[in-house]
Design a protein around this motif. Structure first.
Motif, PDB file in Angstrom:
ATOM      1  N   GLU A 270      35.587  23.716  51.667  1.00 44.09           N
ATOM      2  CA  GLU A 270      34.785  24.315  50.589  1.00 44.09           C
ATOM      3  C   GLU A 270      34.271  25.689  50.990  1.00 44.09           C
ATOM      4  O   GLU A 270      34.337  26.647  50.208  1.00 44.09           O
ATOM      5  N   LYS A 271      33.775  25.815  52.223  1.00 44.23           N
ATOM      6  CA  LYS A 271      33.294  27.116  52.710  1.00 44.23           C
ATOM      7  C   LYS A 271      34.444  28.119  52.797  1.00 44.23           C
ATOM      8  O   LYS A 271      34.282  29.305  52.470  1.00 44.23           O
ATOM      9  N   LEU A 272      35.610  27.664  53.246  1.00 47.85           N
ATOM     10  CA  LEU A 272      36.765  28.554  53.371  1.00 47.85           C
ATOM     11  C   LEU A 272      37.222  29.056  52.007  1.00 47.85           C
ATOM     12  O   LEU A 272      37.552  30.239  51.853  1.00 47.85           O
ATOM     13  N   GLU A 273      37.241  28.185  51.017  1.00 44.95           N
ATOM     14  CA  GLU A 273      37.639  28.595  49.670  1.00 44.95           C
ATOM     15  C   GLU A 273      36.686  29.648  49.105  1.00 44.95           C
ATOM     16  O   GLU A 273      37.118  30.635  48.500  1.00 44.95           O
ATOM     17  N   LYS A 274      35.400  29.450  49.312  1.00 49.16           N
ATOM     18  CA  LYS A 274      34.423  30.428  48.817  1.00 49.16           C
ATOM     19  C   LYS A 274      34.547  31.760  49.553  1.00 49.16           C
ATOM     20  O   LYS A 274      34.398  32.827  48.950  1.00 49.16           O
ATOM     21  N   ALA A 275      34.826  31.698  50.857  1.00 47.49           N
ATOM     22  CA  ALA A 275      35.002  32.937  51.621  1.00 47.49           C
ATOM     23  C   ALA A 275      36.232  33.706  51.131  1.00 47.49           C
ATOM     24  O   ALA A 275      36.214  34.943  51.050  1.00 47.49           O
ATOM     25  N   TYR A 276      37.290  33.000  50.786  1.00 46.48           N
ATOM     26  CA  TYR A 276      38.500  33.663  50.281  1.00 46.48           C
ATOM     27  C   TYR A 276      38.263  34.261  48.895  1.00 46.48           C
ATOM     28  O   TYR A 276      38.711  35.378  48.600  1.00 46.48           O
ATOM     29  N   ILE A 277      37.548  33.528  48.055  1.00 48.57           N
ATOM     30  CA  ILE A 277      37.263  34.028  46.708  1.00 48.57           C
ATOM     31  C   ILE A 277      36.406  35.295  46.767  1.00 48.57           C
ATOM     32  O   ILE A 277      36.605  36.240  46.002  1.00 48.57           O
ATOM     33  N   ARG A 278      35.452  35.322  47.704  1.00 46.31           N
ATOM     34  CA  ARG A 278      34.562  36.483  47.846  1.00 46.31           C
ATOM     35  C   ARG A 278      35.164  37.595  48.700  1.00 46.31           C
ATOM     36  O   ARG A 278      34.497  38.573  48.999  1.00 46.31           O
ATOM     37  N   ASP A 279      36.416  37.431  49.107  1.00 46.20           N
ATOM     38  CA  ASP A 279      37.129  38.441  49.895  1.00 46.20           C
ATOM     39  C   ASP A 279      36.439  38.714  51.232  1.00 46.20           C
ATOM     40  O   ASP A 279      36.442  39.839  51.729  1.00 46.20           O
ATOM     41  N   ILE A 280      35.854  37.668  51.824  1.00 53.89           N
ATOM     42  CA  ILE A 280      35.214  37.817  53.131  1.00 53.89           C
ATOM     43  C   ILE A 280      36.259  37.764  54.249  1.00 53.89           C
ATOM     44  O   ILE A 280      36.104  38.407  55.284  1.00 53.89           O
ATOM     45  N   ILE A 281      37.328  37.012  54.045  1.00 55.82           N
ATOM     46  CA  ILE A 281      38.403  36.931  55.019  1.00 55.82           C
ATOM     47  C   ILE A 281      39.697  37.401  54.367  1.00 55.82           C
ATOM     48  O   ILE A 281      39.831  37.392  53.142  1.00 55.82           O
ATOM     49  N   SER A 282      40.653  37.803  55.203  1.00 54.56           N
ATOM     50  CA  SER A 282      41.929  38.287  54.689  1.00 54.56           C
ATOM     51  C   SER A 282      42.799  37.113  54.239  1.00 54.56           C
ATOM     52  O   SER A 282      42.600  35.977  54.684  1.00 54.56           O
ATOM     53  N   PRO A 283      43.781  37.365  53.379  1.00 55.79           N
ATOM     54  CA  PRO A 283      44.668  36.277  52.937  1.00 55.79           C
ATOM     55  C   PRO A 283      45.420  35.601  54.078  1.00 55.79           C
ATOM     56  O   PRO A 283      45.640  34.388  54.042  1.00 55.79           O
ATOM     57  N   SER A 284      45.819  36.378  55.080  1.00 52.57           N
ATOM     58  CA  SER A 284      46.550  35.782  56.204  1.00 52.57           C
ATOM     59  C   SER A 284      45.652  34.838  57.003  1.00 52.57           C
ATOM     60  O   SER A 284      46.078  33.737  57.397  1.00 52.57           O
TER      61      SER A 284
END
Length: 288
Positions: free
Chosen positions: A108-122
């Motif tokens: 859940e935390k990882l999905e939110k981080a990806y949605i908010r562009d906190i981490i790169s797609p790779s």
């Protein structure tokens, strides 16, 4: 004759001594002295044997803190040991529950981080694949104990809709899902483009072969119009769409056995050729 002020001084000294005794408990031997009219009047008392009830020279002050009470030991309620498991098997089960809980929360935390562009797609894809792999392995071993992951999340008050969608419904990272959708869309678009080109050529060739009857021309133009409307890259006001719609409306007012005049056939062929050229120009990577 002793003055009243001197007598009051003696009384105050005794009161102070008793107050100290009440406050701090037994004290070493002490003497309270007061000089009256130049004569030494000594009042002695052994405070080691003194108790507050031996003399009552002043009333106790309810506002004065009781230091003795603060020195008393504080009794705590007895803590009872609670066992979460009775044997090794139950212990392993609860540890697996904890692992599953942690995987869902982390996803859940990882999905939110990806949605908010906190981490790169790779980075997201790498970590998400690890969590999905761990989840599949763990959930397969717990299928007899936990038949429903959604029920597990509901039981333990887990508000993790994104994690459940990724782990249970999708099963792949969002980046992989998007690439697959884009590839499918590209494949579908390529098939529709080929269909449109085929319908253009068929309609123009039929006119060259003098197939000008309404029941011969109308199905060809209808198929072409349908294939053009399937292609999402073309705007709604694309030339080919509007012209085919006009010709279909005109042919629908004619009888099936009616034929196009030479002028009408020539105009239709011109419109088809012009629409085909516009269609090819509208396609991406046309010049490569």
């Amino acid at each position: 004759m002793r003055s009243p002020s001197r007598n009051l001084s003696v009384f105050n000294s005794l009161s102070l001594s008793l107050s100290l005794c009440n406050a701090f408990g037994p004290l070493p031997k002490a003497r309270v002295s007061s000089l009256l009219d130049g004569n030494s009047l000594r009042v002695s008392h052994s405070f080691s044997n003194f108790t507050p009830n031996s003399l009552q020279l002043q009333k106790p002050n309810p506002r004065r803190p009781n230091f003795n009470s603060s020195l008393q030991p504080i009794s705590h309620p007895r803590l009872m040991e609670v066992k979460l498991w009775n044997d090794k098997r139950e212990r392993e089960m609860y540890e697996n529950f904890a692992e599953l809980y942690a995987i869902i929360k982390a996803t859940e935390k990882l999905e939110k981080a990806y949605i908010r562009d906190i981490i790169s797609p790779s980075e997201y894809e790498t970590e998400c694949q690890k969590l999905i792999a761990h989840f599949k392995t763990l959930s397969s071993s717990l299928k007899d104990t936990i038949p429903s992951i959604e029920r597990f999340a509901e039981t333990y008050k887990m508000d993790c809709p994104a994690a459940l969608n990724r782990l249970v419904t999708s099963g792949v990272p969002a980046t992989v899902e998007h690439r697959a959708a884009a590839a499918a869309s590209t494949t579908t678009s390529a098939a529709i483009v080929a269909e449109c080109v085929q319908n253009f050529i068929t309609a123009m060739d039929s006119l060259k072969l003098n197939m000008v009857a309404v029941d011969q021309v109308y199905p060809l133009l209808s198929d072409l119009s349908t294939s053009l409307n399937k292609l999402s890259i073309l705007p709604p006001d694309f030339e080919g769409k509007t012209k085919m719609k006009e010709w279909l409306g005109r042919l629908s007012k004619m009888g099936a056995a009616d034929e196009l005049t030479e002028q009408q056939a020539r105009q239709l062929h011109f419109d088809l050729e012009s629409s085909y050229n516009s269609f090819m120009a509208a396609l991406p990577n046309t010049g490569t």
